[in-house]
Scaffold this active site. Structure first.
Site, PDB file in Angstrom:
ATOM      1  CG  ASP A 192      43.686 -39.786 -18.259  1.00  0.00           C
ATOM      2  OD1 ASP A 192      42.715 -39.648 -17.484  1.00  0.00           O
ATOM      3  OD2 ASP A 192      44.469 -40.751 -18.181  1.00  0.00           O
ATOM      4  CD  GLU A 239      40.896 -44.353 -14.780  1.00  0.00           C
ATOM      5  OE1 GLU A 239      40.477 -45.423 -14.286  1.00  0.00           O
ATOM      6  OE2 GLU A 239      40.962 -44.145 -16.013  1.00  0.00           O
TER       7      GLU A 239
END
Length: 448
Positions: free
Chosen positions: A80, A144
């Site tokens: 991400d 994350e």
């Protein structure tokens, strides 16, 4: 275009924006792309989701057995990225454009560039029949950039068996070139400050805005936030930061006075950027939410604070927070992870050796991150984490500014350097060239 640059470009074209609210496109497309490459390398990737489109991929690479006593090494990273406003960028943040030797896009540094190095090396090993010296577990994770609950957290809690035997790990935010004059420092992360994201709540008496307030929660919360923002946290020199400062002193040929660190920051601003954010705990107000009409005193006011604390400083940090907030403001954790640290020896020495083999002028130093990574989740499994995503950078590229910044980009040659360093670090000894000859690997290899 070299293979690592092509993989990086392809990953950057996949929008994996994580807005923290779960409304983004998710990581599924990127995970499918990664799984396809791992499959092409002859591995058996495990793909799983914690929620729709919140996808992670894990694969194990069998080692040669030469370092089996040390257990497996986890190489993890996140798929991400944080949001990007295309109107602010010179090139579109999801273009993956390669221009002037740089790959452009959101995540180039944080951290799809690092993922591309791992993937390119894995594919190259498959073609050459190379095995790592110890078992590797490769993890490409969701979420994350928020709390990690949908990525590493889910993996640790629901797929723990995938990490059986892992004793150590490497991931982002270490091994990059940090120029200070003619000195090329390479910070290797051995620790992270703890994370305490807090929701603050003040409760009072609702009433008409034109009347004297009996107990205004907005005012109470504002005063508490001002006390937090104005607080000067004392220096707490941890052993890890002391090691960093000692390493900087030797690399730069100077003496950094530990009793006058604020003055030394002014004297050595470039080097000090590596430690000034980890001398103290911190608590920054970041969000406010109160009221619903201008002539109504609300009964409740809320705020969010990003708190960070050094290894060994959790209790002092929380006691200070409570004192500054006062009795009328309560706190609850939105996310909490303790600080982590690993020894600057053992695997650390191997990281430094791999860097020196490709850049004999490198000056590796231990480093503590101001923020945090998924290493905190894996620490719950007893896995010692290091920040090591090797990247050679030119002096004019602001590495820290690239994180979550505008016009994020990474040099192609830097990525190729990183692949060579990882090869030296991870490949079984019989597959490695003479370490005394920097750059002897035949990189970059063009795509067929």
């Amino acid at each position: 275009m070299s293979e690592v640059a092509e993989i990086c470009s392809q990953l950057l074209r996949i929008d994996t924006t994580n807005d923290g609210g779960g409304d983004g496109p998710g990581e599924r497309r990127a995970a499918e792309y990664v799984a396809g490459l791992l499959d092409a390398a002859g591995l058996d990737p495990v793909v799983f989701e914690s929620a729709p489109r919140r996808t992670s991929v894990v694969a194990r690479v069998a080692g040669s057995g030469s370092s089996s006593a040390r257990g497996a090494l986890l190489v993890h990273g996140h798929l991400d990225v944080v949001p990007a406003d295309a109107s602010e960028w010179r090139t579109h943040p999801f273009s993956g454009e390669v221009e002037d030797g740089l790959v452009h896009g959101r995540g180039a540094v944080d951290m799809k560039g690092s993922l591309s190095m791992t993937l390119a090396l894995t594919l190259d090993w498959a073609r050459r029949g190379v095995r790592p010296k110890r078992d590797l577990v490769l993890a490409f994770l969701a979420d994350e950039e928020a709390t990690g609950e949908y990525g590493a957290g889910h993996a640790v809690e629901r797929h723990r068996d995938l990490f059986d035997g892992c004793t150590e790990a490497i991931s982002e935010s270490g091994g990059f070139t940090w120029h200070d004059g003619d000195v090329r420092l390479y910070p290797l992360a051995v620790g992270e400050r703890g994370t305490a994201w807090m929701r603050l709540t003040a409760r009072g008496v609702a009433g008409h805005g034109s009347k004297p307030a009996v107990d205004n929660p907005v005012a109470e919360l504002a005063r508490a936030l001002a006390r937090l923002a104005d607080h000067r946290w004392p220096v707490r020199l941890t052993p890890e930061v002391a090691q960093l400062i000692d390493g900087l002193s030797r690399a730069l040929g100077t003496t950094i006075d530990l009793d006058r660190l604020d003055e030394e920051i002014e004297r050595l601003p470039r080097a000090a950027a590596l430690f000034r954010g980890v001398l103290r705990n911190s608590a920054n107000p970041t969000m406010l939410d109160a009221g619903y009409k201008v002539n109504v005193i609300p009964g409740t006011a809320r705020a969010h604070v990003d708190g960070r604390f050094l290894p060994g400083q959790r209790e002092e940090f929380l006691e200070t927070i409570d004192r500054l907030l006062g009795p009328k403001v309560t706190r609850e954790f939105v996310s909490f992870d303790d600080a982590v640290s690993s020894p600057a020896e053992g695997l650390y020495d191997e990281l430094a050796t791999a860097l020196l083999a490709e850049d004999p002028g490198a000056r590796p130093v231990p480093y503590v991150m101001t923020g945090g990574t998924d290493a905190k989740w894996f620490a719950r499994l007893g896995i010692r984490g290091y920040g090591f995503a090797p990247l050679m950078l030119p002096p004019d590229l602001d590495y820290f500014g690239m994180f979550h910044g505008v016009d994020e980009r990474v040099p192609v040659k830097g990525l190729e350097f990183g692949v060579r360093v990882l090869d030296r670090l991870l490949a079984a000894p019989a597959a490695k060239p003479d370490a005394a000859q920097p750059g002897s690997r035949a990189w970059p290899r063009p795509l067929p």
